[in-house]
Scaffold this active site. Structure first.
Site, short mmCIF file in Angstrom:
data_model
loop_
_atom_site.label_atom_id
_atom_site.label_comp_id
_atom_site.label_asym_id
_atom_site.label_seq_id
_atom_site.Cartn_x
_atom_site.Cartn_y
_atom_site.Cartn_z
N HIS A 88 -53.64 -52.01 67.71
CA HIS A 88 -54.85 -52.83 67.74
C HIS A 88 -55.37 -53.04 69.14
CE1 HIS A 88 -53.88 -53.85 63.56
NE2 HIS A 88 -55.16 -54.16 63.47
N GLY A 89 -54.48 -53.07 70.10
CA GLY A 89 -55.01 -53.29 71.44
C GLY A 89 -53.94 -53.38 72.49
#
Lengths: 326, 476
Positions: free
Chosen positions: B316-317
């Site tokens: 996701h990041g």
């Protein structure tokens, strides 16, 4: 067509600002259609009926002989709060409930969305001449950052934006409630060109020249007011930043604020600056003077609290002026 | 180009028209399918080039790598590493520089990198294609087909991550384009648009303000903001997925459902069958099973679960908060597995009260995890949590659009529950909710349906938040 009718019925509640029409007296860029019901639920929860003159006044519907005229932008137009809660109407109530017989001053709000200080300065002479009975003209301002060129423009009254008559097709379009909100929303969702900003804040420029020009603008307005038997009051408000419960700092540039204070002092103009009052109130109650339950907290337009504080401060300032005269 | 923009609508209109003409005038079925694929492929690359031509170069390289490896039937390890390396480079380089150089106490300069459009999603698509070919699930395809699968424009930005076999089943058959695809597609798109620009974007105003200065707000307001974020991310991402599904439906291709009323889940295992379904099933199929799944003993199963979810979090990041978020979900999944073993909950019937309590507890846990997902740093997440449990005074705001979002969600949930009950749906296991979400499609040939639809469209425009808010998953 059926869908349009249903949507228009919805718009009558959710977003029903009266159409604007030209202002023949040229005291503001335009005015609302008189005696029209309006409501705004997009930011805040505002509703009311425009007065006979085409402005947002509830206390006096046909105030052609005001003692106090309030000029400014959408903050003074105040369609985000119920009509009876805007600062001018609260001010009217304060004066009406004042026990002193000679203190029943009538206040008229001619605030218009988008009419920032530049426009107020440009229309000021006309306003001062038009309202014979007025003794005070309150000019609202939020932003303080103008360039020297912009201040020059105010001195030359370059920022008048008198509205022209609409075409028949345009008039028909604005008379359909849903089209008004559709045009606004569609334009913001899919902008064909960048939105028009209010005058940008000043960039680095010569501080002395800025002070000199600002003083000249205040002096011009004060002179125009006095030549017509009125006193100018500058009303300043602004948002403030808060990191926690204890601390809040005004968003004003301290240097620009100092210039405004000195210009007003030099020209004998009363400056009503409510930012400190907003901050004090926040520290005591955690309530903010801007923003609503359906918009950004502490941002956007003045809410009921903001209007109430402004009304009380203006009431105190005008009473002080009245007492000094008497 | 943004999926909600005039230029995209114009682009879609052109693509639809070209496909329609192809459908109508190309008589030979094989030729029709071929032309259809070429139109979609060219359109997909135009979509990417519009953002930046360099993104198209990277997309091409990864697509070619997937095609080449599958065609040759060897070098699979290298083939899979290439998209992972590309993803790692663009997404995580600065994170690693910052994190590890800080530990060493040295100065550093971050690289000036832009995340290529959709790389997180299409790199997974490329990997799944290669693995499916290796496992014998599908035959190697032509470069055109592989490139189209990887770049298909409705899903490239934020998914769904569709299985290659499912996608090829769609595009290998003659597709009828016309009112029969346009009318349901536009309704699904409108549904997603409402979720995104009316509900999610409105909630973002409140959430952003509270997360920016949590110490100024009362504990109640901070707690409400965390609930608001749970709704925001659901409406934002499921709204985007609906729009992607709707756009794809318009041009005759079906994409898989990506969300299925996730906050009705009775436990975290069920949540991951209802939330971002395409990602969770990808992680299960290509990561969890590849690690050994549940085939190597209980302890290894739990480790594999946790590792899979941590990698899911990292995907996701580039932030430690995502890793913590993934870790929390991984641990919860492992704990739930143990719970199921001990209590045999999938095999036992549960009462209504027990079900409601399960749903509430699961939601509160998910809500807690979202704090880490949303917070820009671990410190802010801890501040938020501390603020909630402090029961302190501060700015108190009951955000009107939060109430609106709750009402919308409850109405949607209720309709799905009622429909599922009427259809007599039964869940495979007793600890899962027997409710399926659905799109409330109308027959737009009828006058009443047309009125309802146009009123709905009109309300979307009237109520839309115009301040703008990027798609949350567009950042990943």
């Amino acid at each position: 067509m059926v869908a349009l009718c249903i949507l228009s019925a919805f718009s009558l509640v959710y977003y029903n600002g009266p159409p604007t029409i030209p202002q023949p007296e040229l005291i503001t860029k335009n005015r609302f259609m008189p005696n029209r019901v309006w409501s705004t639920m997009g930011e805040g929860f505002g509703y009311g009926v425009t007065d006979n003159l085409g402005y947002n006044n509830a206390y006096y519907n046909n105030c052609t002989d005001p003692d106090v005229v309030v000029v400014g932008s959408s903050h003074m137009e105040a369609v985000h709060v119920p009509a009876t809660a805007n600062c001018t109407d609260v001010l009217n109530k304060l004066f009406a409930e004042d026990e002193r017989e000679d203190n029943d001053l009538k206040c008229l709000n001619i605030g218009r969305s988008g009419s920032f200080f530049d426009q107020s300065a440009s229309y000021f002479e006309t306003i001062a001449e038009y309202f014979d009975t007025a003794r005070y003209i309150v000019v609202e301002t939020k932003s303080l950052g103008w360039t020297v060129e912009q201040l020059d423009g105010m001195l030359n009254q370059e920022y008048r934006k008198d509205m022209k008559e609409r075409s028949l097709a345009a008039n028909i379009a604005v008379s359909i409630p849903y089209f008004r909100i559709f045009a606004k929303q569609f334009g913001e969702l899919f902008p064909l060109k960048p939105a028009e900003e209010p005058l940008p804040l000043s960039t680095d420029q010569d501080g002395e020249e800025y002070a000199s020009k600002m003083n000249a603008v205040i002096e011009m307005m004060a002179t125009q007011a006095r030549e017509n038997g009125k006193e100018l009051i500058i009303l300043h408000h602004n948002t403030y930043s808060y990191e926690d419960m204890e601390n809040a700092i005004s968003d004003d540039d301290p240097e620009q604020m100092k210039v405004l204070e000195e210009s007003c002092k030099k020209n004998g103009v009363v400056l009503v600056d409510v930012v400190d009052d907003f901050i004090s109130h926040y520290k005591e109650t955690y309530q903010l003077a801007y923003g609503f339950a359906n918009s950004q907290i502490g941002e956007g337009h003045l809410n009921r609290l903001g209007h109430s504080i402004i009304a009380n401060e203006l009431y105190a300032a005008i009473n002080k002026l009245e007492n000094s005269i008497n | 180009m943004q999926i909600v923009s005039i230029i995209f609508f114009g682009f879609l209109a052109i693509v639809f028209s070209l496909l329609y003409v192809c459908n109508k005038f190309v008589k030979n079925t094989d030729k029709k399918i071929s032309v259809f694929k070429w139109i979609l492929l060219i359109a997909s690359y135009i979509f990417v080039i519009y953002a930046d031509y360099r993104f198209a170069v990277i997309l091409f390289v990864i697509s070619f790598c997937a095609y080449f490896v599958a065609k040759k039937g060897k070098y699979y390890a290298i083939g899979i590493i290439i998209p992972i390396l590309a993803l790692g480079y663009f997404k995580y380089t600065n994170f690693f520089i910052e994190s590890f150089v800080n530990i060493l106490g040295r100065d550093y300069t971050l690289l000036n990198l832009i995340l290529p459009l959709g790389i997180s999603f299409y790199s997974f698509s490329a990997i799944s294609y290669m693995v499916d070919v290796k496992r014998g699930k599908i035959e190697p395809r032509s470069f055109r087909d592989v490139a189209l699968y990887v770049s298909y424009f409705p899903k490239i930005t934020s998914g769904p991550i569709q299985r290659s076999s499912d996608f090829f089943n769609e595009v290998d058959n003659e597709v009828k384009i016309g009112w029969e695809t346009f009318l349901p597609g536009i309704q699904i798109f409108a549904f997603g648009l409402f979720k995104k620009i009316v509900v999610a974007d409105r909630l973002s105003v409140f959430v952003n303000q509270v997360y920016d200065a949590p110490l100024a707000f009362s504990s109640l307001t901070v707690f409400l903001a965390t609930l608001a974020y749970s709704l925001q991310i659901y409406f934002d991402f499921s709204g985007y997925s609906d729009m992607a599904i709707g756009v794809s439906k318009i041009i005759g291709i079906n994409l898989p459902r990506n969300f299925n009323l996730p906050y009705l889940s009775r436990n975290v295992t069920e949540l991951w069958k209802r939330w971002h379904i395409s990602l969770s099933s990808w992680l299960q199929e290509y990561l969890y099973i590849s690690l050994g799944g549940s085939r190597k003993g209980k302890i290894r199963t739990y480790v594999n679960l946790i590792l899979t979810m941590v990698i899911g979090g990292i995907w996701h990041g580039a932030n430690w908060t995502y890793i913590i978020w993934g870790l929390l979900h991984g641990v919860a999944l492992a704990v739930h597995k143990v719970w199921m073993l001990i209590t045999k909950s999938p095999d036992k019937k549960h009462g209504a009260v027990s079900n409601v309590v399960s749903i509430v507890i699961t939601f509160l846990f998910v809500n807690f995890c979202w704090i880490f997902f949303r917070a820009p740093s671990f410190d802010v997440a801890v501040t938020i949590i501390g603020r909630i449990v402090a029961f302190d005074a501060g700015i108190t705001q009951i955000f009107a659009w939060f109430i609106f979002a709750v009402i919308v969600y409850i109405i949607g949930m209720t309709c799905a529950v009622v429909k599922s009950k009427r259809e007599g749906l039964v869940s495979r296991k007793h600890n899962m909710c027997p409710v399926e979400g659905y799109y409330p499609l109308m027959d737009l040939s009828k006058f009443t349906s047309q009125v309802i639809f146009f009123v709905f469209l009109g309300l979307i425009i009237a109520l839309a938040h115009t301040g703008g808010s990027p798609f949350i998953y567009g950042n990943y």
